[in-house]
Design an enzyme around this catalytic site. Structure first.
Site, PDB file in Angstrom:
ATOM      1  N   CYS A   1       0.828  -1.196   0.000  1.00 37.69           N
ATOM      2  CA  CYS A   1       0.000   0.000   0.000  1.00 37.69           C
ATOM      3  C   CYS A   1       0.873   1.261   0.000  1.00 37.69           C
ATOM      4  CB  CYS A   1      -0.992  -0.075   1.154  1.00 37.69           C
ATOM      5  SG  CYS A   1      -2.450   0.918   0.841  1.00 37.69           S
TER       6      CYS A   1
ATOM      7  N   HIS B   1      -3.260  -5.058   1.845  1.00 40.31           N
ATOM      8  CA  HIS B   1      -2.593  -5.307   3.132  1.00 40.31           C
ATOM      9  C   HIS B   1      -2.583  -6.793   3.469  1.00 40.31           C
ATOM     10  CE1 HIS B   1      -2.153  -1.190   4.869  1.00 40.31           C
ATOM     11  NE2 HIS B   1      -3.056  -0.918   3.945  1.00 40.31           N
TER      12      HIS B   1
ATOM     13  N   GLU C   1      -0.911  -8.304   5.574  1.00 42.44           N
ATOM     14  CA  GLU C   1      -0.621  -8.537   6.995  1.00 42.44           C
ATOM     15  C   GLU C   1      -1.895  -8.531   7.837  1.00 42.44           C
ATOM     16  OE1 GLU C   1      -0.309  -5.806   5.368  1.00 42.44           O
ATOM     17  OE2 GLU C   1      -0.673  -4.053   6.641  1.00 42.44           O
TER      18      GLU C   1
HETATM   19  N1  GLN Z   1      -3.611   6.395   1.022  1.00 45.96           N
HETATM   20  C1  GLN Z   1      -2.317   6.092   1.560  1.00 45.96           C
HETATM   21  C2  GLN Z   1      -1.211   6.850   0.832  1.00 45.96           C
HETATM   22  O1  GLN Z   1      -1.462   7.469  -0.135  1.00 45.96           O
HETATM   23  C3  GLN Z   1      -2.030   4.609   1.481  1.00 45.96           C
HETATM   24  C4  GLN Z   1      -3.017   3.863   2.340  1.00 45.96           C
HETATM   25  C5  GLN Z   1      -2.467   2.641   3.001  1.00 45.96           C
HETATM   26  O2  GLN Z   1      -1.260   2.421   3.081  1.00 45.96           O
HETATM   27  N2  GLN Z   1      -3.367   1.857   3.519  1.00 45.96           N
HETATM   28  O3  GLN Z   1      -0.101   6.815   1.249  1.00 45.96           O
END
Ligand code: GLN
Length: 183
Positions: A78, A167, A169
């Site tokens: 992410c 994610h 995890e």
């Molecule tokens: N929206 C976050 C970003 O732009 C990422 C979201 C996340 O890691 N769950 O960094």
């Protein structure tokens, strides 16, 4: 030993999952921690703008970039994927070691968070939790698509770097971490 970037975000959840797999972790909180012995790296989810700013301010950006570029196995989830991406729509490139373009906060407000199941190449069908997730809009030479949800690319690999928009995890399924540990 796995180094887990522990500046902000969901690093403890990765450590828990890696502990389940019998792996010791070292938390990377400042430039001095980079001297500790680790040979794999996890970049957790969280807020990529905050993490990127801290990486720069703490003097961790260049040394980490060098080690990732030299082939250290790296899992970015992410926000971690955003940190790895060479090009970022809606943000600044940070480590820029992975030849992909990502779009930040790509699903709009309604779909801020959602679950899916999809096939990840070499692993099988896995649960995927998306939280204000990015997606991969372009895969440049040197990167391969590992998974799509609908039309959108949500997992990529480039050499020993794995980038996931979701994610792994959070879902109690250790197979993606096992893939990372096998790199
Ligand atoms: N929206 C976050 C970003 O732009 C990422 C979201 C996340 O890691 N769950 O960094």
């Amino acid at each position: 030993m796995v180094g887990v970037l522990a500046l902000q975000g969901a690093f403890a959840e990765h450590e828990r999952m890696l502990a389940e797999l019998g792996q010791d972790c070292v938390e990377l909180r400042d430039a001095d921690d980079l001297a500790r012995p680790f040979d794999r790296l996890v970049l957790p989810g969280g807020e990529s703008t905050v993490q990127g700013k801290l990486l720069r301010e703490l003097g961790m950006l260049a040394p980490l970039r060098e080690r990732i570029a030299a082939g250290m196995p790296t899992l970015g989830t992410c926000a971690g994927l955003i940190l790895l991406a060479r090009d970022v729509d809606g943000g600044q490139p940070c480590l820029a070691t992975m030849p992909v373009r990502v779009v930040r906060n790509a699903y709009g407000r309604q779909l801020g968070s959602f679950h899916a199941r999809a096939t990840l190449s070499g692993v099988g069908e896995v649960p995927m939790s998306f939280i204000r997730a990015p997606y991969v809009s372009q895969v440049y030479p040197g990167a391969q698509v590992l998974a799509r949800v609908g039309e959108r690319v949500v997992a990529v690999r480039a050499g020993s770097q794995l980038g996931l928009a979701f994610h792994p995890e959070l879902d109690g399924d250790t197979r993606i971490h096992e893939l990372f540990l096998s790199l």
